[in-house]
Design a protein around this motif. Structure first.
Motif, short mmCIF file in Angstrom:
data_model
loop_
_atom_site.label_atom_id
_atom_site.label_comp_id
_atom_site.label_asym_id
_atom_site.label_seq_id
_atom_site.Cartn_x
_atom_site.Cartn_y
_atom_site.Cartn_z
N ILE A 108 -3.93 1.36 30.55
CA ILE A 108 -2.97 2.34 31.09
C ILE A 108 -1.57 1.73 31.12
O ILE A 108 -0.57 2.40 30.82
CB ILE A 108 -3.41 2.78 32.50
N SER A 109 -1.49 0.44 31.48
CA SER A 109 -0.19 -0.24 31.45
C SER A 109 0.39 -0.23 30.04
O SER A 109 1.60 -0.05 29.85
CB SER A 109 -0.34 -1.68 31.94
N LEU A 110 -0.47 -0.43 29.04
CA LEU A 110 -0.04 -0.38 27.64
C LEU A 110 0.56 0.98 27.30
O LEU A 110 1.62 1.07 26.69
CB LEU A 110 -1.25 -0.69 26.73
N ILE A 111 -0.12 2.04 27.72
CA ILE A 111 0.37 3.39 27.41
C ILE A 111 1.71 3.65 28.08
O ILE A 111 2.65 4.15 27.46
CB ILE A 111 -0.67 4.44 27.84
N ILE A 112 1.80 3.31 29.38
CA ILE A 112 3.06 3.55 30.10
C ILE A 112 4.19 2.74 29.47
O ILE A 112 5.31 3.25 29.26
CB ILE A 112 2.88 3.18 31.58
N GLY A 113 3.91 1.47 29.14
CA GLY A 113 4.93 0.64 28.51
C GLY A 113 5.37 1.21 27.17
O GLY A 113 6.55 1.23 26.84
N SER A 114 4.40 1.71 26.38
CA SER A 114 4.71 2.29 25.08
C SER A 114 5.60 3.52 25.23
O SER A 114 6.56 3.72 24.48
CB SER A 114 3.41 2.66 24.35
N ILE A 115 5.28 4.39 26.23
CA ILE A 115 6.07 5.61 26.44
C ILE A 115 7.50 5.24 26.84
O ILE A 115 8.47 5.82 26.34
CB ILE A 115 5.41 6.48 27.51
N LEU A 172 3.12 -4.95 20.36
CA LEU A 172 2.11 -5.82 19.74
C LEU A 172 1.45 -6.71 20.80
O LEU A 172 0.22 -6.90 20.78
CB LEU A 172 2.76 -6.68 18.66
N SER A 173 2.25 -7.25 21.72
CA SER A 173 1.69 -8.11 22.77
C SER A 173 0.71 -7.34 23.65
O SER A 173 -0.40 -7.81 23.93
CB SER A 173 2.81 -8.69 23.63
N LEU A 174 1.11 -6.17 24.06
CA LEU A 174 0.22 -5.35 24.90
C LEU A 174 -1.04 -4.95 24.16
O LEU A 174 -2.14 -4.93 24.70
CB LEU A 174 0.97 -4.10 25.37
N SER A 175 -0.87 -4.60 22.85
CA SER A 175 -2.03 -4.20 22.05
C SER A 175 -3.02 -5.35 21.88
O SER A 175 -4.24 -5.18 22.03
CB SER A 175 -1.57 -3.70 20.68
#
Length: 545
Positions: free
Chosen positions: A184-191, A22-25
């Protein structure tokens, strides 16, 4: 560590994952929102400059026509002052509307409007005094001064808007360069969070399986102990009955043989000692029964904890399939909006970055779906039914109709038998195998897939690890695709194993792992054989009873 503590750890990991996503989003959303706002402000500044240019252009055209008319007296050049005045007022009102939230430009707009009205009225006055040459000459000089005043005010406003536009453009360019990095950081963190959660679930599932085995083992021990206690209880009752008979015989002997009182007293002491020993044994039996009752209670508590653990795992799987995908859908939504609506404001490199973001989000969504499908193959209820496999294969074929037509594929379905299967799981098995055959086809040759099934026994299965006392339904799926090297025939069934470049062939490497899990749920066996660029063959054996 207790089950309750394990569950607490899972909740903490899950809560941390949700908060992080949620924070990253939210951060990514704010960056994109800022980019859009700066783009709107740049467009707003450009609109103001356009209106200023239109105003100056109309006024210059009127002044040019005025001069031409004064020199030539040709009616063709006589300016339409009324129409020009209306157009000027229209554009000045637009400028006032666009600058109403900028105090300095609001003042400049008011001064410009006054100067323009004065200039257009002066042109009208000059045309009315056209026969007075002295007045005309002097008026042209005065008109030039008034026009210079209008031009200077417009230049002043354009300069201020140019400064604003440079500031907004600089901010927008900075957002364009930083936004892809944050996304991109959001995607990597989510994965990373998703994979960590997945392995945590698998770890807890293994613990749950071990707990089930331990409960079953304790249950068997309890049944055995209860059996021993029942046997001891029957033995004690038998001994008590024998003791009663002996007491009756002794009492009868006391009445008839008083001379044997001493001997009888000794016998009574021995009987009292034996009764005391039996009472001790009865007390031991009561203690043993209490211990068994405590063990039963403890096992019931463990069984209840296991039920709660399974429910929490099911709840965690449900949340993973919904809440974890919500931030991902937001990423896809905003990335698509930027590509579609803000394409003109982005550089070519920025567009490429957002397309990569969108593609990565799509791949991650596919990965989530496949992981959940793999999890469901372990948790969901297993209801076996006798099913005609030909019906399932035809349904799967219809699902791939568009792909079949686009690749000119041929799916050849031979004789199909009936088998005892879990219908929805077996349909998933056939869907994954047919989908793989279509996906990994040779681009130069139309796909040709053959599907057959038959009843077989151990003597016909090339020494596979099957039960010799059972019949098996043998399902064969062969294709003429790109195949794989023989040494990878076992590795392809492992989770996340891919043998081909993901840039050329999409996928997550979970499909065949799901197939193997479903076959194991049916107590069956699956094999694969292939040669590179010579197609592949999959053989599935399902017990027929």
């Amino acid at each position: 560590m207790t089950i309750k503590e394990n569950h607490t750890n899972i909740k903490i990991v899950f809560l941390f994952a949700i908060i992080s996503l949620l924070s990253l989003s939210v951060f990514s959303f704010l960056r994109i929102k800022h980019l859009v706002e700066e783009s709107v402000l740049v467009n707003h500044t450009q609109k103001i400059k356009l209106e200023l240019n239109k105003t100056l252009s109309i006024l210059q055209e009127v002044e040019s026509n005025q001069r031409a008319y004064l020199y030539t007296k040709d009616p063709f050049f006589f300016p339409d002052i009324v129409s020009a005045r209306n157009n000027l007022i229209y554009h000045l009102n637009n400028i006032a509307s666009l600058t109403q939230e900028n105090p300095s430009q609001k003042i400049n707009t008011s001064e410009l409007k006054t100067a323009v009205i004065i200039r257009i009225d002066y042109i009208q006055k000059l045309l009315n005094d056209i026969n007075n040459s002295t007045t005309i000459t002097q008026s042209l000089i005065t008109g030039k001064k008034l026009m210079n005043d209008v031009t200077n005010k417009i230049i002043k406003m354009e300069s201020e808007e140019e400064l604003l536009m440079q500031s907004h453009t600089l901010s927008m360019n900075k957002s364009v360069s930083l936004t892809p990095l944050f996304t991109i950081s959001l995607i990597i963190g989510s994965i990373v969070i998703l994979i960590s959660s997945y392995f945590k679930i698998i770890h807890e599932l293994r613990k749950s399986d071990l707990l089930k085995l331990k409960i079953q083992r304790n249950k068997n021990e309890l049944e055995f102990t209860n059996k021993l206690l029942v046997e001891k209880k029957n033995e004690n009752e038998k001994r008590a009955a024998e003791l009663n008979v002996v007491n009756m015989e002794l009492a009868f002997q006391n009445n008839e043989k008083e001379n044997r009182a001493t001997e009888l007293g000794i016998a009574n002491k021995e009987l009292v000692f034996q009764n005391k020993e039996k009472e001790n044994r009865a007390a031991e039996l009561i203690v043993a029964n209490k211990e068994l009752a405590f063990q039963n209670k403890e096992k019931e508590n463990r069984a209840a904890e296991l039920i709660i653990a399974n429910k929490e795992l099911e709840s965690f799987t449900y949340i993973s399939s919904h809440d974890l995908q919500e931030p991902l859908r937001q990423i896809q939504n905003f990335a698509s909006r930027i590509i579609t609506n803000e394409k003109g404001s982005l550089s070519d490199k920025g567009i490429v970055y957002f397309e990569k973001i969108n593609n990565a989000a799509n791949r991650m969504q596919t990965l989530i779906s496949d992981l959940l499908a793999y999890s469901r193959s372990t948790f969901e209820e297993r209801k076996f039914e006798i099913i005609d496999l030909g019906i399932i294969v035809e349904q799967v074929k219809s699902e791939f109709q568009e792909t079949i037509e686009s690749k000119n594929a041929i799916i050849e379905i031979g004789e199909m038998c009936s088998a005892l299967v879990i219908q929805f799981q077996f349909r998933q098995l056939m869907h994954n195998l047919v989908g793989n055959a279509l996906k990994f086809s040779n681009p130069d040759v139309p796909p040709h897939i053959k599907i057959t099934s038959s009843i077989t026994t151990l003597a016909q299965t090339n020494n596979l690890p099957l039960n010799p006392e059972k019949e098996y339904c043998h399902i064969s799926i062969t294709d003429n695709g790109i195949g794989f090297e023989p040494q990878y025939k076992d590795r392809i069934f492992e989770v996340f194993q891919r043998l081909h470049d993901k840039q050329k062939i999409s996928g997550t490497g979970i499909g065949l792992a799901i197939v193997k899990k479903i076959v194991e749920n049916h107590n069956g066996f699956i094999t694969a054989s292939s040669q590179l660029n010579e197609g592949a063959s999959f053989d599935v054996y399902i017990p027929n009873e």
